[in-house]
Design an enzyme around this catalytic site. Structure first.
Site, PDB file in Angstrom:
ATOM      1  N   GLU A  70       0.840  -1.193   0.000  1.00 49.61           N
ATOM      2  CA  GLU A  70       0.000   0.000   0.000  1.00 49.61           C
ATOM      3  C   GLU A  70       0.881   1.250   0.000  1.00 49.61           C
ATOM      4  O   GLU A  70       1.824   1.358   0.778  1.00 49.61           O
ATOM      5  CB  GLU A  70      -0.869  -0.020   1.254  1.00 49.61           C
ATOM      6  CG  GLU A  70      -1.699   1.209   1.506  1.00 49.61           C
ATOM      7  CD  GLU A  70      -2.393   1.160   2.851  1.00 49.61           C
ATOM      8  OE1 GLU A  70      -3.286   2.006   3.078  1.00 49.61           O
ATOM      9  OE2 GLU A  70      -2.061   0.282   3.678  1.00 49.61           O
ATOM     10  N   ASP A 174      13.086  -5.064  13.937  1.00 51.25           N
ATOM     11  CA  ASP A 174      14.009  -4.154  13.256  1.00 51.25           C
ATOM     12  C   ASP A 174      13.530  -2.728  13.518  1.00 51.25           C
ATOM     13  O   ASP A 174      13.316  -1.940  12.602  1.00 51.25           O
ATOM     14  CB  ASP A 174      14.044  -4.458  11.753  1.00 51.25           C
ATOM     15  CG  ASP A 174      15.238  -3.815  11.051  1.00 51.25           C
ATOM     16  OD1 ASP A 174      16.081  -3.209  11.735  1.00 51.25           O
ATOM     17  OD2 ASP A 174      15.322  -3.921   9.811  1.00 51.25           O
TER      18      ASP A 174
END
Length: 271
Positions: A70, A174
């Site tokens: 997206e 992360d």
């Protein structure tokens, strides 16, 4: 999910994707990295705690691997969005599994991240995080003393958890400032995960390593779920993993930092 090259001409389809979505591309052999990202985004989305990009198609097209996401208009987190994200991350971390690890190996940036399942967090962190990085560092030219000290540290990881017993929280994995932003309406968004179940402090430690988050983020997280005593020492332990990974990916500029971190941790244990 069907890949584009099963549906229509690969090159034309990839060009169409580029016109209507955010599309990552890489060498064809890198498709497993995109597949791992899809799995991580799905896991984060399923908790209902943090906003992540919706995932379109992924596969091979025009001789490359691709991942369709997206398209989001993102900007840096402001104070309000930072505080919201701090509370959301604490809520995410309350989604705990029964064991430490992840069903499959995945990736931390461009580096491989071994997983599997273990009952012991200190053992998992030593065996699945530090030791693989040290083994790779040996092949990248790290000096013998650093590797020996790193191995000693792996043998003693459990000493950092004498007074604490982490739960297997779902981690982004992360979590640095480059992997978070906010929409124009102020909604925080996170992306590029390297998910697994581990000590929640590992996400907070990485957030502090490279910065990029407003102070309101840290304050809101600690208000929602205070960190345990001993975090400052464990922060160095957790971030050593990322610095070793950076050495193995980007080169010798990170070796000195890794050596200092290992020395600091061993001094803490010997102290």
């Amino acid at each position: 999910m069907a890949t584009v090259d099963r549906q229509r001409t690969a090159g034309l389809e990839l060009n169409a994707l580029l016109q209507r979505a955010f599309v990552k591309t890489a060498d064809a052999a890198d498709l497993p990295r995109f597949e791992a990202e899809v799995a991580g985004l799905a896991a984060l989305r399923e908790t209902g705690t943090v906003r992540v990009p919706a995932v379109g198609r992924h596969g091979h097209a025009d001789g490359q691997a691709f991942l369709e996401l997206e398209y989001l208009e993102l900007r840096s987190l402001d104070r309000t969005a930072g505080a919201t994200l701090g509370r959301q991350l604490a809520a995410l971390h309350r989604h705990a599994g029964e064991r430490f690890g992840w069903p499959t190996d995945n990736f931390i940036g461009l580096g491989a991240q071994p997983n599997g399942w273990m009952d012991s967090w200190p053992r998992f962190f030593a065996e699945r995080r530090l030791r693989p990085q040290l083994a790779l560092a040996r092949s990248k030219g790290a000096d013998r003393l650093t590797l020996q000290d790193g191995e000693e540290l792996c043998e003693k990881v459990a000493a950092f958890f004498v007074d604490g017993h982490p739960v297997p929280s779902l981690l982004h994995g992360d979590f640095w400032g480059g992997n978070a932003g906010m929409l124009p309406d102020g909604t925080p968004v996170v992306f590029d995960p390297a998910c697994y179940h581990g000590d929640r402090e590992a996400d907070i430690a990485m957030a502090e390593l490279f910065g990029g988050f407003p102070e309101s983020f840290y304050a809101a997280y600690r208000e929602a779920w205070p960190l345990d005593s001993g975090y400052e020492a464990r922060k160095t332990l957790y971030n050593l993993y990322h610095i070793l990974n950076h050495f193995n990916i980007f080169g010798a500029g990170y070796l000195g930092q890794a050596k200092r971190m290992i020395a600091r941790l061993l001094a803490e244990l010997r102290g």
